[in-house]
Every structure is written in structure tokens, then in C-alpha cells.
Design a protein around this motif. Sequence first.
Motif, PDB file in Angstrom:
ATOM      1  N   GLY A  59      -0.920   3.542   2.022  1.00 38.27           N
ATOM      2  CA  GLY A  59      -1.914   2.971   2.374  1.00 38.27           C
ATOM      3  C   GLY A  59      -2.882   4.206   2.650  1.00 38.27           C
ATOM      4  O   GLY A  59      -2.581   5.258   2.825  1.00 38.27           O
ATOM      5  N   PRO A  60      -4.289   3.763   2.501  1.00 34.98           N
ATOM      6  CA  PRO A  60      -5.283   4.680   2.545  1.00 34.98           C
ATOM      7  C   PRO A  60      -5.242   5.287   4.248  1.00 34.98           C
ATOM      8  O   PRO A  60      -4.555   4.735   4.987  1.00 34.98           O
ATOM      9  N   ASN A  61      -5.783   6.466   4.434  1.00 40.17           N
ATOM     10  CA  ASN A  61      -6.092   6.921   5.763  1.00 40.17           C
ATOM     11  C   ASN A  61      -6.390   5.825   6.747  1.00 40.17           C
ATOM     12  O   ASN A  61      -7.427   5.024   6.467  1.00 40.17           O
ATOM     13  N   GLY A  62      -5.921   5.871   8.003  1.00 38.62           N
ATOM     14  CA  GLY A  62      -6.279   4.764   9.099  1.00 38.62           C
ATOM     15  C   GLY A  62      -5.924   3.550   8.492  1.00 38.62           C
ATOM     16  O   GLY A  62      -6.241   2.210   9.299  1.00 38.62           O
ATOM     17  N   THR A 225       9.698   6.134   5.363  1.00 39.81           N
ATOM     18  CA  THR A 225       8.811   7.152   5.171  1.00 39.81           C
ATOM     19  C   THR A 225       7.479   6.877   4.849  1.00 39.81           C
ATOM     20  O   THR A 225       7.259   5.915   3.909  1.00 39.81           O
ATOM     21  N   SER A 226       6.466   7.507   5.595  1.00 39.95           N
ATOM     22  CA  SER A 226       5.052   7.168   4.911  1.00 39.95           C
ATOM     23  C   SER A 226       4.921   8.291   4.049  1.00 39.95           C
ATOM     24  O   SER A 226       5.288   9.302   4.116  1.00 39.95           O
ATOM     25  N   LEU A 227       4.309   7.980   3.006  1.00 42.73           N
ATOM     26  CA  LEU A 227       4.089   8.826   1.988  1.00 42.73           C
ATOM     27  C   LEU A 227       2.464   8.715   1.404  1.00 42.73           C
ATOM     28  O   LEU A 227       2.122   7.704   1.382  1.00 42.73           O
ATOM     29  N   HIS A 228       1.884   9.799   1.343  1.00 40.72           N
ATOM     30  CA  HIS A 228       0.582   9.851   0.649  1.00 40.72           C
ATOM     31  C   HIS A 228       0.481   9.375  -0.908  1.00 40.72           C
ATOM     32  O   HIS A 228      -0.307   8.869  -1.657  1.00 40.72           O
ATOM     33  N   ASP A 229       1.361  10.239  -1.660  1.00 39.74           N
ATOM     34  CA  ASP A 229       1.474  10.455  -2.947  1.00 39.74           C
ATOM     35  C   ASP A 229       2.235   9.075  -3.620  1.00 39.74           C
ATOM     36  O   ASP A 229       3.440   8.994  -3.372  1.00 39.74           O
ATOM     37  N   LEU A 230       1.467   7.932  -4.347  1.00 35.94           N
ATOM     38  CA  LEU A 230       2.007   7.032  -4.627  1.00 35.94           C
ATOM     39  C   LEU A 230       3.054   7.261  -5.793  1.00 35.94           C
ATOM     40  O   LEU A 230       4.193   6.441  -5.747  1.00 35.94           O
ATOM     41  N   SER A 234       6.811   5.991  -5.660  1.00 33.79           N
ATOM     42  CA  SER A 234       7.422   4.893  -6.663  1.00 33.79           C
ATOM     43  C   SER A 234       8.776   5.718  -7.200  1.00 33.79           C
ATOM     44  O   SER A 234       9.709   5.012  -7.569  1.00 33.79           O
ATOM     45  N   GLY A 235       8.907   7.064  -7.047  1.00 36.95           N
ATOM     46  CA  GLY A 235      10.137   7.541  -7.676  1.00 36.95           C
ATOM     47  C   GLY A 235      11.156   7.764  -6.582  1.00 36.95           C
ATOM     48  O   GLY A 235      12.390   7.487  -7.086  1.00 36.95           O
ATOM     49  N   VAL A 236      10.951   7.559  -5.487  1.00 30.44           N
ATOM     50  CA  VAL A 236      12.056   7.819  -4.152  1.00 30.44           C
ATOM     51  C   VAL A 236      12.298   6.581  -3.543  1.00 30.44           C
ATOM     52  O   VAL A 236      13.666   6.536  -3.132  1.00 30.44           O
ATOM     53  N   ALA A 256       6.414  -3.320  -8.358  1.00 29.85           N
ATOM     54  CA  ALA A 256       5.609  -4.688  -8.332  1.00 29.85           C
ATOM     55  C   ALA A 256       4.528  -4.558  -7.262  1.00 29.85           C
ATOM     56  O   ALA A 256       3.428  -4.963  -7.573  1.00 29.85           O
ATOM     57  N   VAL A 257       4.717  -3.820  -6.133  1.00 33.41           N
ATOM     58  CA  VAL A 257       3.789  -3.701  -5.146  1.00 33.41           C
ATOM     59  C   VAL A 257       2.418  -2.861  -5.527  1.00 33.41           C
ATOM     60  O   VAL A 257       1.432  -3.307  -5.432  1.00 33.41           O
ATOM     61  N   LEU A 258       2.814  -1.516  -6.348  1.00 34.04           N
ATOM     62  CA  LEU A 258       1.934  -0.617  -6.675  1.00 34.04           C
ATOM     63  C   LEU A 258       1.242  -1.120  -8.134  1.00 34.04           C
ATOM     64  O   LEU A 258       1.379  -0.020  -8.910  1.00 34.04           O
ATOM     65  N   SER A 259       0.591  -2.348  -8.070  1.00 35.92           N
ATOM     66  CA  SER A 259      -0.027  -2.703  -9.177  1.00 35.92           C
ATOM     67  C   SER A 259      -1.317  -2.035  -9.339  1.00 35.92           C
ATOM     68  O   SER A 259      -1.982  -1.682  -8.404  1.00 35.92           O
ATOM     69  N   GLU A 260      -2.002  -1.835 -10.599  1.00 32.05           N
ATOM     70  CA  GLU A 260      -3.146  -1.471 -10.723  1.00 32.05           C
ATOM     71  C   GLU A 260      -4.368  -2.118  -9.869  1.00 32.05           C
ATOM     72  O   GLU A 260      -5.033  -1.511  -9.166  1.00 32.05           O
ATOM     73  N   ALA A 261      -4.100  -3.348  -9.838  1.00 35.60           N
ATOM     74  CA  ALA A 261      -5.233  -4.287  -9.056  1.00 35.60           C
ATOM     75  C   ALA A 261      -4.706  -3.886  -7.636  1.00 35.60           C
ATOM     76  O   ALA A 261      -6.050  -3.473  -6.577  1.00 35.60           O
ATOM     77  N   ALA A 262      -3.772  -3.875  -6.901  1.00 37.47           N
ATOM     78  CA  ALA A 262      -3.554  -3.671  -5.763  1.00 37.47           C
ATOM     79  C   ALA A 262      -3.847  -2.432  -5.060  1.00 37.47           C
ATOM     80  O   ALA A 262      -4.588  -2.242  -4.078  1.00 37.47           O
ATOM     81  N   VAL A 263      -3.549  -1.186  -5.843  1.00 35.69           N
ATOM     82  CA  VAL A 263      -3.828   0.239  -5.443  1.00 35.69           C
ATOM     83  C   VAL A 263      -5.502   0.274  -5.638  1.00 35.69           C
ATOM     84  O   VAL A 263      -5.899   0.821  -4.589  1.00 35.69           O
ATOM     85  N   SER A 264      -5.971  -0.136  -6.863  1.00 40.03           N
ATOM     86  CA  SER A 264      -7.516  -0.246  -6.774  1.00 40.03           C
ATOM     87  C   SER A 264      -8.072  -0.890  -5.596  1.00 40.03           C
ATOM     88  O   SER A 264      -9.070  -0.084  -4.923  1.00 40.03           O
TER      89      SER A 264
END
Lengths: 295, 356
Positions: A59-62, A225-230, A234-236, A256-264
Motif C-alpha cells: 500500500g502507499p505511504n501512510g 512482511t510489508s513491501l514497497h515493491d509490488l 508478487s514474486g515472493v 488477483a489483488v494487484l490488478s491494474e485498476a486496484a493498484v492505479s
Amino acid sequence: MPEALGISRADCMAGGHRPCTAATLSVQDLSWSPGRGRETLLHTTSFALEAGRVLGIVGPNGAGKTTLLRLLYRFHRPTAGRVLIDGEDIWTLSARSVAQRVAAVLQEQPSDFSLTAGEIVTLGRTPHRRGFTGAAGAHDKGTCNKNSRDKDIVDAALDRLVLHGLADRHLGTLSGGERQRVMVARALAQEPRLLILDEPTNHLDIRHQLEVLALIRDLPLTIVTSLHDLNLASGVCDAVLLLQSGRPIGFGRPSAVLSEAAVSAAFHVDARRERLTPSNADHLVFHLREKGTPP
Amino acid sequence: MCGTTSIRARNHSINSSFGGTLVFLLAGLALLLLSLSAAISVGAVPVPLSTVWGVLLNELSPGLIDRTWSKGHAAIVWEIRFPRALLATMVGAGLAMVGATLQAVTRNPLADPHLLGISSGGAFGAILALLHSGLFIGLLTVPLLAFLGALGATALVLGVSRFAGGAASAGRLVLAGVAVSFIVMAGANLLIFLGDPRATHTVVFWMLGGLGLAQWDQLIYPLTILLCCGAWLILRARELNAMTLGDETASTLGIPVARFRLAVFAVGALITGVMVAFSGIIGFVGLMVPHVVRMLVGGDYLRVLPGSALAGAAFLLWADIAARTVMAPEDMPIGIVTGLVGGVFFVWLLGQKQHI
């Protein structure tokens, strides 16, 4: 449960002293605000994670990633809801018995009071010990077996993170990547069933990032784990939880979660899923939105 | 002893430190005994070392050794210098241990027993006794009021840090200590302003620190508190180690961080309060000694705490020797010596250790 995942867990990183068990994690209607009348930083969140799975929190910062992690490692007491580890509410257990099950590697920088890497890793045994022992351990016969077992566990953790040459070095003299490995080894020495990592790849070069990710994949533990790099996430990760403004807006398989629309929508960018050649892997790419584009 | 069950016998700090610790402890004890003997032997009237130990043995079991010394020497050694040297030992050990533990729980290398308002409270109480209340219970009035002042200031610091934001974080505790220190010091200065100007020099001397008022029958108070509180702190060496990793990491190791920090602070206040009560404000021991000890024995508090106690005691004994001899037969306030030596030493340390 571990057999269901098809991974052998008979032998754990501590040299097979005890069969390592990964914990199930269940979060029920969890929310948190810093005090009465203050803004709620995490709104009602629920999810369940099978033993041995890796959950990425993105998720984004904050967005509330750190807040959620603090609730999981029992630093914040939930305003509402529960965190269950192997079915037990962590706030009905003592801090010490939670520390025997849950370890965390945080972004906190230890102050430099001349502890060596070996001593810091040994601190991971703290929740399993009682009474009069410093980093060196007690020396009477009664605690003898326990101490040599502690020593084996610490040795195994140092081995696993390739730290044996550095055990006598002071933390202040180590590089950022080496310090991170020391803190991971310290967490492993805790023999947790759930390992929590806060941005474990931050400030690491590419090789160390890949090493941390390989470790996450190999450890027979339940990992959050929290991760900034989507793309790393996805890989791990087996599952990801996408947070935005303190609200969960997606939980499930990364693709499924990190769809183009959801991430955008979550990051206020234009995200596009592209296919890399020749590896044929999916990869998210991002662009800033044109000014004036509606969110 | 422990059989080596480890397949790979490796020599890292876990098994190599015990022997080293023992050597350091024994060396420290030897140094302390030597310093103690020197402190009793050196002075306006020099007394041979053999007399020092002869007097001690004779007091412990009369008639053990033939007396080869004068009654005057015996009185100087037993009535004046022994209690003074023992007080120096206790004050040095106590302040150094408190400094070491406060540095861990605040994760601030500049934390010091006097930083957190404890000494200002002590000064307030002492000034009240010296200038206003009169010595209503005799010689114990000043130490008693100083001790109560120190505890009062400590309660104020805890209250302020709690009032200003729930569970006390490390930063908040330090800031609350500094704030309370200023407020209490303002009150103490007001007492000086309102007091008899002819008596203010006694206040100045008290605030600069001195061990000259040490008496046998009063030593039991600092000794009791030092032994109880010092043992409590050493028993928590592991928690103190974990606290240096950070609040959140320490809490994931099962330590109730906020409660533990307050407990260490309260125990530290007890030690500092009783030491300040009997010796005035002796600066720099608590700040400097732990850093030196860490350079010698590493950062593990199981070694740092006994090491600090020994080194602090030895340092204060030598500082007192210097204070008594530099301008003999005048007693220079010991705070001048510790401040000067400590400050110069710290400048050197900064040059050596770039990452303090």
C-alpha cells in the motif's frame, strides 16, 4: 498442515532440536486508533493465513502497513478485534509467551552500545530464558543443557545468515546489509512460528534484496512482511493484503489483488501489467498520471 | 561443566567471554583494593600502607596484630579516612551504574544520573536544610532533605512524562527530566536568593560535591541502597541489553518496555538520591565511566554493570585523592576534579571513537 503445502518441515533452522511448527494467523475485525477521539489509523480488517504461508502487506505511504504490523507483534493493543496465533488471542497471552511464538525484524536502528553481532543474535533467546543471564549465559550445571542448546540455536542462526565471521564484530562497524542480516538472525534465534518483517529490502542492494527474498521463500515459518515493491511482493508472497488510507481494499493471490485498476487507484498512478521477454513473467510498470486526470 | 554438544566448536563471543569477564572482574577488584589503600594512606598526614591494613585488622578483631602505630594515626585512618574512602567507593559505583542503565533505557549516550532532574531535587532539599529549615534532626538533616528532594523531583518527572503523553517513551522521559530539572533548579535558586547571604557559601560547597562529611554510622544508608538496587540492576542485564536494540524490538522479545524503563528510572533515582544526599552533586562519573568500561569489556550489561561499579569506585577514590592533595591541606571540592578530568577525557574519547 505443513504437509498440505508440500514442504518438508521435519528439520528446522535450529538444527532439528524440535520440529519447527509454523503458526496459523487469524485477524478478526481488527481496528486501531492512537487514542479516544483520535483518527482511526486502521479500519476493520480481517483475514486468515494458513501455516507456512507468506503474506505481503502493500500500500502507499501512510496506508497503515506499519500500524497493522505493530498490532500483529503485540506492540499496539487493538481498539477492537483480535489477533489469533494458532487460535490463541495474543492479548490473553503474556508478552513473553507471545515473544516465544512471534519474532519481528523492524526498521528500528539499534543504538550503538558496542554489542557484538553474536551478542545481538543471542538476545533472540531472551524470551526462552529466565533469571540471571547476560549475553554470555549462566554457568551452573542446572542450566547446562539449556545453554548449550541455546548456543546451538544461535550458531545455526548465524550460519543461516552467513554471519559466523562477523560474530565478534561490533554492530556499529557493520554495513547496512550486514546489520539487517544480524537482525534477521536474531529473530530466527527466537525460534518463532510467525516472523514479521517491516520492509526487509529497504536500503539493501540488489544482491542482498534477492538474498532476503530467497530466505523468506525458504524459511518454514508463517511470514508477514510489508513491501514497497509490488513486483517483489508478487514474486515472493502467497497472498497480499492491499491497504489504502487505513482500509483493506484487497486480500488474496497477488495476481488477483494487484490488478491494474486496484493498484492505479490505491497509489494514484497509472499501473499497467506488461509481460517481460524472454522470461515471460508479468511485471507491473507505473507512470504518473497526467495533470487533471480524475483520480 | 558443560559438555560440548555442538558439532562445530566455534569460538565466538558466547563461550569466549566468560574467562575474559572473570579476568576483568579480578583485575577490577585488585585495582579497587589498591585505590582504597592509596586513598587511606595518602593525605596531609601520610600513613604507611602497613598501618592502614593493620588498623583495619585490629578494628575487626582487636589484638590480632601488635600495634606499631600511634593513636593519632589510628584515629586518622579509622575515624576519618576509612569512612571517606568507603563513601567515595559507594558513590562512584552507584553513579556509574545508574549512568550505564539510564543510557540503555533511554538509548541516549549522554544520559547521566544528573540529567533527569534527580540531582536538582537533591540540591533543592539540601538548600532548604542549609539555609531555611535549620538542622532540626542534627547532621542527618541535610542528607534526609536532599534524599526527599531527589525522590520528589523523580516523582515529578514521572508525572510530567505521563501527563505529557501516555506511556513514557525514551525521548519523553529525557525531555521531562530536563524540564523538571530547570523548574526545580529555579526553585532552588529562589531559596538561595531568599536565604542568608552569609550562609550561601555552604550551599556552593555542597553543590560542588565533597566526601568530607563521611561518618561510619551514616554509611549504612548508601550501602543498603547500593547493594539492593545494584543487584536488581545486574539481574536485569539481559533486558538492558535488549533495550539498546530499540523499544519495539525489545517489546517483541517479551519485555514490557514502558514499565521496565520506569522501574529502572525509579531504581536509578533511589541510588542517585542517596548518593547526592551524602556527597553533593558529583558530575561526570555516571556519564563517562560507562563509556570507558564499554571500550574495555564490550557492550554486554552483565559485564558493563559490574565493570562500571568497579571503575566508578576507583575513579572517585583517585579523584578524591587529587582533591585532597592538590591544594593540601585545603579540601578542593571533588566536583571540580571530576568535571575537569572527565571533560578533558571525554574530548579525547570523542577523537578516538567517531561514532558516539
